[in-house]
Design a protein around this motif. Sequence first.
Motif, PDB file in Angstrom:
ATOM      1  N   THR A 138      11.423  -3.298  -0.394  1.00 39.92           N
ATOM      2  CA  THR A 138      11.267  -1.889  -0.737  1.00 39.92           C
ATOM      3  C   THR A 138      12.053  -1.619  -2.012  1.00 39.92           C
ATOM      4  O   THR A 138      13.081  -2.253  -2.253  1.00 39.92           O
ATOM      5  CB  THR A 138      11.763  -0.975   0.408  1.00 39.92           C
ATOM      6  N   HIS A 139      11.565  -0.711  -2.822  1.00 40.59           N
ATOM      7  CA  HIS A 139      12.307  -0.392  -4.042  1.00 40.59           C
ATOM      8  C   HIS A 139      13.695   0.128  -3.684  1.00 40.59           C
ATOM      9  O   HIS A 139      14.682  -0.259  -4.286  1.00 40.59           O
ATOM     10  CB  HIS A 139      11.552   0.629  -4.893  1.00 40.59           C
ATOM     11  N   GLY A 140      13.772   1.017  -2.704  1.00 39.47           N
ATOM     12  CA  GLY A 140      15.058   1.538  -2.253  1.00 39.47           C
ATOM     13  C   GLY A 140      15.229   3.021  -2.470  1.00 39.47           C
ATOM     14  O   GLY A 140      16.157   3.629  -1.949  1.00 39.47           O
ATOM     15  N   ASP A 141      14.330   3.636  -3.222  1.00 37.67           N
ATOM     16  CA  ASP A 141      14.448   5.065  -3.458  1.00 37.67           C
ATOM     17  C   ASP A 141      13.985   5.880  -2.256  1.00 37.67           C
ATOM     18  O   ASP A 141      14.220   7.080  -2.194  1.00 37.67           O
ATOM     19  CB  ASP A 141      13.676   5.481  -4.712  1.00 37.67           C
ATOM     20  N   ALA A 142      13.356   5.246  -1.274  1.00 37.15           N
ATOM     21  CA  ALA A 142      12.848   5.966  -0.105  1.00 37.15           C
ATOM     22  C   ALA A 142      13.514   5.492   1.190  1.00 37.15           C
ATOM     23  O   ALA A 142      12.935   5.595   2.254  1.00 37.15           O
ATOM     24  CB  ALA A 142      11.334   5.785  -0.012  1.00 37.15           C
ATOM     25  N   ILE A 143      14.767   4.995   1.093  1.00 33.41           N
ATOM     26  CA  ILE A 143      15.434   4.564   2.320  1.00 33.41           C
ATOM     27  C   ILE A 143      16.242   5.697   2.947  1.00 33.41           C
ATOM     28  O   ILE A 143      16.854   5.520   3.989  1.00 33.41           O
ATOM     29  CB  ILE A 143      16.315   3.307   2.109  1.00 33.41           C
ATOM     30  N   GLY A 144      16.253   6.858   2.302  1.00 29.77           N
ATOM     31  CA  GLY A 144      16.789   8.067   2.916  1.00 29.77           C
ATOM     32  C   GLY A 144      18.294   8.218   2.893  1.00 29.77           C
ATOM     33  O   GLY A 144      18.846   8.818   3.802  1.00 29.77           O
ATOM     34  N   THR A 145      18.976   7.725   1.844  1.00 27.28           N
ATOM     35  CA  THR A 145      20.435   7.824   1.853  1.00 27.28           C
ATOM     36  C   THR A 145      21.039   8.450   0.607  1.00 27.28           C
ATOM     37  O   THR A 145      22.244   8.632   0.565  1.00 27.28           O
ATOM     38  CB  THR A 145      21.067   6.434   2.035  1.00 27.28           C
ATOM     39  N   GLY A 146      20.283   8.748  -0.411  1.00 28.97           N
ATOM     40  CA  GLY A 146      20.851   9.351  -1.613  1.00 28.97           C
ATOM     41  C   GLY A 146      21.594   8.350  -2.463  1.00 28.97           C
ATOM     42  O   GLY A 146      21.375   7.151  -2.386  1.00 28.97           O
ATOM     43  N   GLY A 147      22.554   8.838  -3.244  1.00 26.33           N
ATOM     44  CA  GLY A 147      23.265   7.994  -4.209  1.00 26.33           C
ATOM     45  C   GLY A 147      24.499   7.325  -3.652  1.00 26.33           C
ATOM     46  O   GLY A 147      24.712   7.266  -2.449  1.00 26.33           O
ATOM     47  N   GLY A 148      25.344   6.830  -4.572  1.00 34.28           N
ATOM     48  CA  GLY A 148      26.554   6.105  -4.208  1.00 34.28           C
ATOM     49  C   GLY A 148      27.590   6.984  -3.537  1.00 34.28           C
ATOM     50  O   GLY A 148      27.526   8.201  -3.572  1.00 34.28           O
ATOM     51  N   GLN A 149      28.585   6.341  -2.933  1.00 41.37           N
ATOM     52  CA  GLN A 149      29.601   7.052  -2.170  1.00 41.37           C
ATOM     53  C   GLN A 149      31.002   6.697  -2.661  1.00 41.37           C
ATOM     54  O   GLN A 149      31.639   5.789  -2.139  1.00 41.37           O
ATOM     55  CB  GLN A 149      29.481   6.686  -0.688  1.00 41.37           C
ATOM     56  N   GLY A 150      31.486   7.369  -3.667  1.00 41.07           N
ATOM     57  CA  GLY A 150      32.852   7.190  -4.129  1.00 41.07           C
ATOM     58  C   GLY A 150      33.211   5.754  -4.447  1.00 41.07           C
ATOM     59  O   GLY A 150      32.461   5.045  -5.101  1.00 41.07           O
ATOM     60  N   PHE A 151      34.369   5.302  -3.947  1.00 36.47           N
ATOM     61  CA  PHE A 151      34.878   3.971  -4.274  1.00 36.47           C
ATOM     62  C   PHE A 151      33.969   2.860  -3.786  1.00 36.47           C
ATOM     63  O   PHE A 151      33.997   1.758  -4.316  1.00 36.47           O
ATOM     64  CB  PHE A 151      36.287   3.777  -3.699  1.00 36.47           C
ATOM     65  N   ALA A 152      33.167   3.113  -2.762  1.00 34.81           N
ATOM     66  CA  ALA A 152      32.282   2.070  -2.217  1.00 34.81           C
ATOM     67  C   ALA A 152      31.021   1.926  -3.039  1.00 34.81           C
ATOM     68  O   ALA A 152      30.244   1.008  -2.808  1.00 34.81           O
ATOM     69  CB  ALA A 152      31.923   2.395  -0.769  1.00 34.81           C
ATOM     70  N   GLY A 153      30.808   2.830  -3.998  1.00 33.57           N
ATOM     71  CA  GLY A 153      29.616   2.745  -4.839  1.00 33.57           C
ATOM     72  C   GLY A 153      28.354   2.769  -4.009  1.00 33.57           C
ATOM     73  O   GLY A 153      28.238   3.529  -3.056  1.00 33.57           O
ATOM     74  N   PRO A 154      27.397   1.914  -4.333  1.00 31.46           N
ATOM     75  CA  PRO A 154      26.125   1.939  -3.620  1.00 31.46           C
ATOM     76  C   PRO A 154      26.138   1.157  -2.302  1.00 31.46           C
ATOM     77  O   PRO A 154      25.176   1.184  -1.570  1.00 31.46           O
ATOM     78  CB  PRO A 154      25.171   1.276  -4.614  1.00 31.46           C
ATOM     79  N   ASN A 155      27.228   0.451  -1.986  1.00 30.44           N
ATOM     80  CA  ASN A 155      27.218  -0.390  -0.786  1.00 30.44           C
ATOM     81  C   ASN A 155      26.969   0.387   0.502  1.00 30.44           C
ATOM     82  O   ASN A 155      26.198  -0.043   1.357  1.00 30.44           O
ATOM     83  CB  ASN A 155      28.509  -1.196  -0.672  1.00 30.44           C
ATOM     84  N   LEU A 156      27.627   1.538   0.668  1.00 28.57           N
ATOM     85  CA  LEU A 156      27.423   2.314   1.886  1.00 28.57           C
ATOM     86  C   LEU A 156      25.999   2.861   1.989  1.00 28.57           C
ATOM     87  O   LEU A 156      25.373   2.751   3.048  1.00 28.57           O
ATOM     88  CB  LEU A 156      28.460   3.433   1.984  1.00 28.57           C
ATOM     89  N   ALA A 166       0.829  -1.196   0.000  1.00 25.57           N
ATOM     90  CA  ALA A 166       0.000   0.000   0.000  1.00 25.57           C
ATOM     91  C   ALA A 166       0.870   1.255   0.000  1.00 25.57           C
ATOM     92  O   ALA A 166       0.404   2.336  -0.310  1.00 25.57           O
ATOM     93  CB  ALA A 166      -0.915   0.009   1.223  1.00 25.57           C
ATOM     94  N   GLY A 167       2.148   1.116   0.347  1.00 24.84           N
ATOM     95  CA  GLY A 167       3.077   2.246   0.400  1.00 24.84           C
ATOM     96  C   GLY A 167       4.397   1.876  -0.243  1.00 24.84           C
ATOM     97  O   GLY A 167       4.451   1.067  -1.160  1.00 24.84           O
ATOM     98  N   VAL A 168       5.491   2.446   0.291  1.00 20.80           N
ATOM     99  CA  VAL A 168       6.805   2.211  -0.310  1.00 20.80           C
ATOM    100  C   VAL A 168       7.418   0.884   0.122  1.00 20.80           C
ATOM    101  O   VAL A 168       8.340   0.387  -0.518  1.00 20.80           O
ATOM    102  CB  VAL A 168       7.791   3.365   0.009  1.00 20.80           C
ATOM    103  N   ASP A 169       6.947   0.312   1.215  1.00 18.72           N
ATOM    104  CA  ASP A 169       7.485  -0.941   1.737  1.00 18.72           C
ATOM    105  C   ASP A 169       6.374  -1.964   1.905  1.00 18.72           C
ATOM    106  O   ASP A 169       5.205  -1.606   2.036  1.00 18.72           O
ATOM    107  CB  ASP A 169       8.114  -0.750   3.125  1.00 18.72           C
ATOM    108  N   ILE A 170       6.780  -3.222   1.938  1.00 18.64           N
ATOM    109  CA  ILE A 170       5.843  -4.282   2.296  1.00 18.64           C
ATOM    110  C   ILE A 170       6.621  -5.289   3.142  1.00 18.64           C
ATOM    111  O   ILE A 170       7.798  -5.547   2.889  1.00 18.64           O
ATOM    112  CB  ILE A 170       5.207  -4.957   1.068  1.00 18.64           C
ATOM    113  N   VAL A 171       5.980  -5.792   4.164  1.00 22.44           N
ATOM    114  CA  VAL A 171       6.583  -6.800   5.035  1.00 22.44           C
ATOM    115  C   VAL A 171       5.743  -8.056   4.924  1.00 22.44           C
ATOM    116  O   VAL A 171       4.516  -7.998   5.006  1.00 22.44           O
ATOM    117  CB  VAL A 171       6.628  -6.320   6.506  1.00 22.44           C
ATOM    118  N   PHE A 172       6.417  -9.180   4.720  1.00 28.61           N
ATOM    119  CA  PHE A 172       5.699 -10.450   4.638  1.00 28.61           C
ATOM    120  C   PHE A 172       6.528 -11.531   5.318  1.00 28.61           C
ATOM    121  O   PHE A 172       7.757 -11.459   5.347  1.00 28.61           O
ATOM    122  CB  PHE A 172       5.371 -10.816   3.180  1.00 28.61           C
TER     123      PHE A 172
END
Length: 153
Positions: free
Chosen positions: A36-54, A20-26
């Motif tokens: 969750t898609h991940g666009d609403a987890i509140g962290t922005g884009g990638g971080q340099g050499f660590a890419g999206p991991n951080l 019904a929203g951005v997340d679902i728990v099952f």
Amino acid sequence: GNMLARHFSHENRVTVQIAAGVDIVFPIFGWNVLQTHGDAIGTGGGQGFAGPNLPILRGANKVKLSGFAMGEHYDLMLTAHFHTSSNPGRVLANGSIVGFSEYSQRLRAEPEAARRWLGLIHEKWGLRERMPVALEDPIKPERPRVRVPAVMQ
């Protein structure tokens, strides 16, 4: 989701969960899975050499803490927003299902063939196995051809 639910409406072995929203728990065998898609987890884009991991790890932690504040608990998080596969801890982050594209190239993401995670959840042990499932042939980027002027050869 609605199209899948309609398609499988006469199949009692398949359950389609629609958020019904951005997340679902099952639950899976008593383990809570947050998707969750991940666009609403509140962290922005990638971080340099660590890419999206951080950002994936920071976002998973933020989602977990906000869930705890509301009395919720998640054992595994599934996400996909960052166009790169990653498996930091109890997070399965899927890459792009279409594979490396112009959008991925604009992000300067590492070339990655389309793939998804397959995770096996055990009743007692939770997430036991995880492996990437290839959806296309591996990407073998070609080196750019450099032309050297004849006077320099």
